[in-house]
Design a protein around this motif. Structure first.
Motif, PDB file in Angstrom:
ATOM      1  N   ASP A 130      35.358  36.597  57.463  1.00 22.10           N
ATOM      2  CA  ASP A 130      34.659  36.859  56.208  1.00 22.10           C
ATOM      3  C   ASP A 130      35.130  35.787  55.237  1.00 22.10           C
ATOM      4  OD1 ASP A 130      33.117  39.064  56.831  1.00 22.10           O
ATOM      5  OD2 ASP A 130      34.601  40.520  56.159  1.00 22.10           O
ATOM      6  N   MET A 131      34.261  34.892  54.853  1.00 25.49           N
ATOM      7  CA  MET A 131      34.668  33.805  53.988  1.00 25.49           C
ATOM      8  C   MET A 131      34.974  34.313  52.574  1.00 25.49           C
ATOM      9  SD  MET A 131      32.036  30.931  55.492  1.00 25.49           S
ATOM     10  CE  MET A 131      32.557  29.633  54.371  1.00 25.49           C
ATOM     11  N   ARG A 132      35.644  33.495  51.811  1.00 24.58           N
ATOM     12  CA  ARG A 132      36.015  33.833  50.431  1.00 24.58           C
ATOM     13  C   ARG A 132      34.804  34.422  49.684  1.00 24.58           C
ATOM     14  NH1 ARG A 132      39.226  30.210  46.111  1.00 24.58           N
ATOM     15  NH2 ARG A 132      40.340  29.604  47.995  1.00 24.58           N
ATOM     16  N   GLY A 133      35.002  35.613  49.104  1.00 24.87           N
ATOM     17  CA  GLY A 133      33.926  36.237  48.340  1.00 24.87           C
ATOM     18  C   GLY A 133      32.977  37.093  49.152  1.00 24.87           C
ATOM     19  N   TYR A 134      33.236  37.262  50.440  1.00 24.44           N
ATOM     20  CA  TYR A 134      32.348  38.031  51.316  1.00 24.44           C
ATOM     21  C   TYR A 134      33.109  39.153  52.015  1.00 24.44           C
ATOM     22  CZ  TYR A 134      28.378  34.728  51.215  1.00 24.44           C
ATOM     23  OH  TYR A 134      27.299  33.958  50.842  1.00 24.44           O
ATOM     24  N   GLY A 135      32.357  40.201  52.352  1.00 17.43           N
ATOM     25  CA  GLY A 135      32.891  41.270  53.185  1.00 17.43           C
ATOM     26  C   GLY A 135      34.185  41.843  52.660  1.00 17.43           C
ATOM     27  N   GLU A 136      35.169  41.966  53.542  1.00 23.72           N
ATOM     28  CA  GLU A 136      36.460  42.544  53.172  1.00 23.72           C
ATOM     29  C   GLU A 136      37.476  41.497  52.726  1.00 23.72           C
ATOM     30  OE1 GLU A 136      38.057  45.735  55.659  1.00 23.72           O
ATOM     31  OE2 GLU A 136      36.183  45.670  56.808  1.00 23.72           O
ATOM     32  N   SER A 137      37.070  40.223  52.701  1.00 21.91           N
ATOM     33  CA  SER A 137      37.965  39.198  52.150  1.00 21.91           C
ATOM     34  C   SER A 137      37.973  39.307  50.635  1.00 21.91           C
ATOM     35  CB  SER A 137      37.499  37.795  52.570  1.00 21.91           C
ATOM     36  OG  SER A 137      37.685  37.605  53.960  1.00 21.91           O
ATOM     37  N   ASP A 138      39.004  38.729  50.011  1.00 22.30           N
ATOM     38  CA  ASP A 138      39.123  38.800  48.558  1.00 22.30           C
ATOM     39  C   ASP A 138      37.944  38.118  47.872  1.00 22.30           C
ATOM     40  OD1 ASP A 138      41.412  40.259  48.635  1.00 22.30           O
ATOM     41  OD2 ASP A 138      42.776  38.592  48.215  1.00 22.30           O
ATOM     42  N   LEU A 139      37.595  38.656  46.699  1.00 23.85           N
ATOM     43  CA  LEU A 139      36.485  38.136  45.909  1.00 23.85           C
ATOM     44  C   LEU A 139      37.015  37.630  44.568  1.00 23.85           C
ATOM     45  CD1 LEU A 139      35.241  40.494  47.805  1.00 23.85           C
ATOM     46  CD2 LEU A 139      33.339  40.453  46.206  1.00 23.85           C
ATOM     47  N   PRO A 140      37.424  36.382  44.470  1.00 23.71           N
ATOM     48  CA  PRO A 140      37.871  35.868  43.173  1.00 23.71           C
ATOM     49  C   PRO A 140      36.745  36.008  42.150  1.00 23.71           C
ATOM     50  CG  PRO A 140      38.369  34.312  44.939  1.00 23.71           C
ATOM     51  CD  PRO A 140      37.481  35.358  45.526  1.00 23.71           C
ATOM     52  N   SER A 141      37.098  36.392  40.939  1.00 25.66           N
ATOM     53  CA  SER A 141      36.080  36.642  39.918  1.00 25.66           C
ATOM     54  C   SER A 141      35.599  35.370  39.239  1.00 25.66           C
ATOM     55  CB  SER A 141      36.625  37.605  38.860  1.00 25.66           C
ATOM     56  OG  SER A 141      37.817  37.077  38.266  1.00 25.66           O
ATOM     57  N   SER A 142      36.425  34.339  39.230  1.00 23.16           N
ATOM     58  CA  SER A 142      36.071  33.108  38.548  1.00 23.16           C
ATOM     59  C   SER A 142      35.086  32.287  39.371  1.00 23.16           C
ATOM     60  CB  SER A 142      37.325  32.275  38.265  1.00 23.16           C
ATOM     61  OG  SER A 142      36.998  30.970  37.853  1.00 23.16           O
ATOM     62  N   THR A 143      34.036  31.795  38.732  1.00 22.93           N
ATOM     63  CA  THR A 143      33.083  30.925  39.413  1.00 22.93           C
ATOM     64  C   THR A 143      33.767  29.668  39.933  1.00 22.93           C
ATOM     65  OG1 THR A 143      31.314  31.721  37.967  1.00 22.93           O
ATOM     66  CG2 THR A 143      30.896  29.673  39.166  1.00 22.93           C
ATOM     67  N   GLU A 144      34.730  29.181  39.183  1.00 20.03           N
ATOM     68  CA  GLU A 144      35.449  27.968  39.544  1.00 20.03           C
ATOM     69  C   GLU A 144      36.193  28.114  40.863  1.00 20.03           C
ATOM     70  OE1 GLU A 144      36.959  24.015  38.766  1.00 20.03           O
ATOM     71  OE2 GLU A 144      35.258  25.192  38.035  1.00 20.03           O
ATOM     72  N   SER A 145      36.480  29.352  41.262  1.00 27.78           N
ATOM     73  CA  SER A 145      37.246  29.601  42.490  1.00 27.78           C
ATOM     74  C   SER A 145      36.458  29.311  43.754  1.00 27.78           C
ATOM     75  CB  SER A 145      37.721  31.065  42.521  1.00 27.78           C
ATOM     76  OG  SER A 145      38.575  31.347  41.432  1.00 27.78           O
ATOM     77  N   TYR A 146      35.175  28.976  43.631  1.00 28.95           N
ATOM     78  CA  TYR A 146      34.325  28.751  44.794  1.00 28.95           C
ATOM     79  C   TYR A 146      33.940  27.284  44.941  1.00 28.95           C
ATOM     80  CZ  TYR A 146      34.076  33.812  44.866  1.00 28.95           C
ATOM     81  OH  TYR A 146      34.406  35.143  44.924  1.00 28.95           O
ATOM     82  N   ARG A 147      34.766  26.408  44.392  1.00 31.43           N
ATOM     83  CA  ARG A 147      34.531  24.978  44.561  1.00 31.43           C
ATOM     84  C   ARG A 147      34.631  24.595  46.029  1.00 31.43           C
ATOM     85  NH1 ARG A 147      38.751  22.295  40.587  1.00 31.43           N
ATOM     86  NH2 ARG A 147      38.981  21.146  42.544  1.00 31.43           N
ATOM     87  N   LEU A 148      33.911  23.541  46.394  1.00 30.06           N
ATOM     88  CA  LEU A 148      33.859  23.131  47.791  1.00 30.06           C
ATOM     89  C   LEU A 148      35.237  22.802  48.356  1.00 30.06           C
ATOM     90  CD1 LEU A 148      30.651  20.894  47.732  1.00 30.06           C
ATOM     91  CD2 LEU A 148      30.919  23.079  48.902  1.00 30.06           C
ATOM     92  N   ASP A 149      36.089  22.162  47.567  1.00 34.22           N
ATOM     93  CA  ASP A 149      37.410  21.804  48.097  1.00 34.22           C
ATOM     94  C   ASP A 149      38.236  23.041  48.409  1.00 34.22           C
ATOM     95  OD1 ASP A 149      37.395  22.238  45.364  1.00 34.22           O
ATOM     96  OD2 ASP A 149      39.087  20.927  44.963  1.00 34.22           O
TER      97      ASP A 149
END
Length: 370
Positions: A130-149
């Motif tokens: 489950d990638m970051r932000g999906y399913g049972e993995s953690d969901l960081p609230s900040s949009t910035e947390s989903y940068r490609l790097d």
């Protein structure tokens, strides 16, 4: 006089290019505005006709039985010290066997790889994340947390925390984008790269900028930049739009015998109906314009690219163009009649092609690196 004519020619060419660019982006943003307007009209119409149900959706608290099917593997968790995030994954196959890591796309989660988990666990340690932000993995609230790097670093860290330094990397859709970037930035980590319905990032960028047809197909990228409204439109009428993605004639799974069962669809809705889940998934798109520096864009690993002929979101011409960025062996298979959801639409064909690709060249035993 000659200099004046030269300058006039340059000015004319420059103005022509600017007008062309302005026209191109006017077309794209005009289309996006039109789609947003249509979405608002539909929303208003639904409110008029069904005011009591339009804004109703159900948070699925109890997972359907298929998510606990033991034949798919064991549910596990790993916390990455560098990011502090906890990732959920389903793993099967013996520890110590070569690692085959699966990365899902939007709006999916580990369950989209159920057919491949069963197929390849006999000879691999198969792991669907489950990638970051999906399913049972953690969901960081900040949009910035989903940068490609960050997304690419997640995969490298997960491979290392699983006890491996190399893997057979398999990605679909957004997972395919991340898989391409992993192979570019960490070539030593990717034994072989298998990508489904996701072109090399450079191919997608270049093709979209020169072909309005692809930009129009990708117009939802722009729509998803809006705050809150996309989440609303995807969740109203109990996630009707999300259901349609998988089931409609234009975008859904096309193979009759592989249509999602009611329980399969509930599995997706269980994952996406959780608080913050839709925002986490959409934040991938909200960071799509973030720049991940590429010192080089070539892929050194052998690459298998599988493509559904009926992909409603991507132009097929991009598949062949990926060859320009592959330094090693490249195999492209376009699967007739298949949709964007390739590994679920035509799992038998997909699995056979993956086996063939894996067995090509050096044997699997050469990659038992821990």
């Amino acid at each position: 006089m000659a200099r004046l004519l030269h300058n006039l020619l340059l000015l004319t060419v420059g103005l022509t290019l600017k007008i062309r660019v302005m026209g191109y982006w006017s077309l794209i943003y005009g289309y996006c505005a039109l789609c947003t307007g249509v979405a608002l009209l539909k929303l208003g119409w639904n409110i008029i006709l069904r005011p009591s149900t339009t804004f109703q959706w159900t948070v699925r608290e109890t997972p359907p039985a298929c998510l606990n099917d033991t034949s798919l593997g064991t549910h596990c968790y790993v916390r990455i010290k560098e990011s502090g995030l906890r990732f959920h994954y389903v793993a099967a196959g013996e520890r110590g066997k070569p690692l085959m890591l699966f990365l899902h796309g939007f709006p999916e989660f580990w369950f989209s790889w159920r057919h491949q988990l069963r197929e390849f666990k006999s000879e691999f340690r198969v792991v669907a994340v489950d990638m970051r932000g999906y399913g049972e993995s953690d969901l960081p609230s900040s949009t910035e947390s989903y940068r490609l790097d960050y997304l690419v670093a997640d995969i490298k860290d997960i491979v290392e925390y699983l006890g491996y330094n190399r893997c057979f990397l398999v990605g679909h859709d957004w997972g395919g984008i991340i898989a391409w970037l992993c192979a570019i930035h960490y070539p030593e980590m990717v034994t072989k790269l298998i990508v489904l319905n996701s072109p090399h990032p450079c191919v997608f960028t270049d093709y979209a900028l020169h072909h309005p047809s692809q930009m129009l197909k990708s117009s939802y990228y722009f729509f998803f930049q809006l705050p809150y409204f996309p989440e609303l439109m995807l969740s109203i009428n109990d996630f009707k739009a999300l259901k349609s993605l998988f089931t409609s004639r234009s975008t859904g799974i096309s193979c009759k015998g592989r249509w999602l069962t009611t329980e399969d669809l509930e599995a997706y809705l269980h994952a996406l109906s959780q608080p913050g889940a839709l925002t986490g998934a959409l934040n991938y798109f909200r960071n799509v314009f973030s720049v991940l520096p590429l010192s080089q864009s070539e892929v050194k690993s052998p690459v298998l690219l599988l493509w559904g002929e009926r992909d409603a979101f991507l132009e097929q011409e991009m598949a062949e163009a990926c060859r320009l960025y592959i330094r090693n062996h490249f195999r492209l298979n376009i699967i007739s009649g298949a949709s964007h959801w390739l590994q679920q639409d035509q799992p038998d064909i997909v699995n056979t092609l993956i086996w063939t690709f894996i067995k090509e060249g050096e044997g699997r035993k050469n990659y038992r690196n821990l």
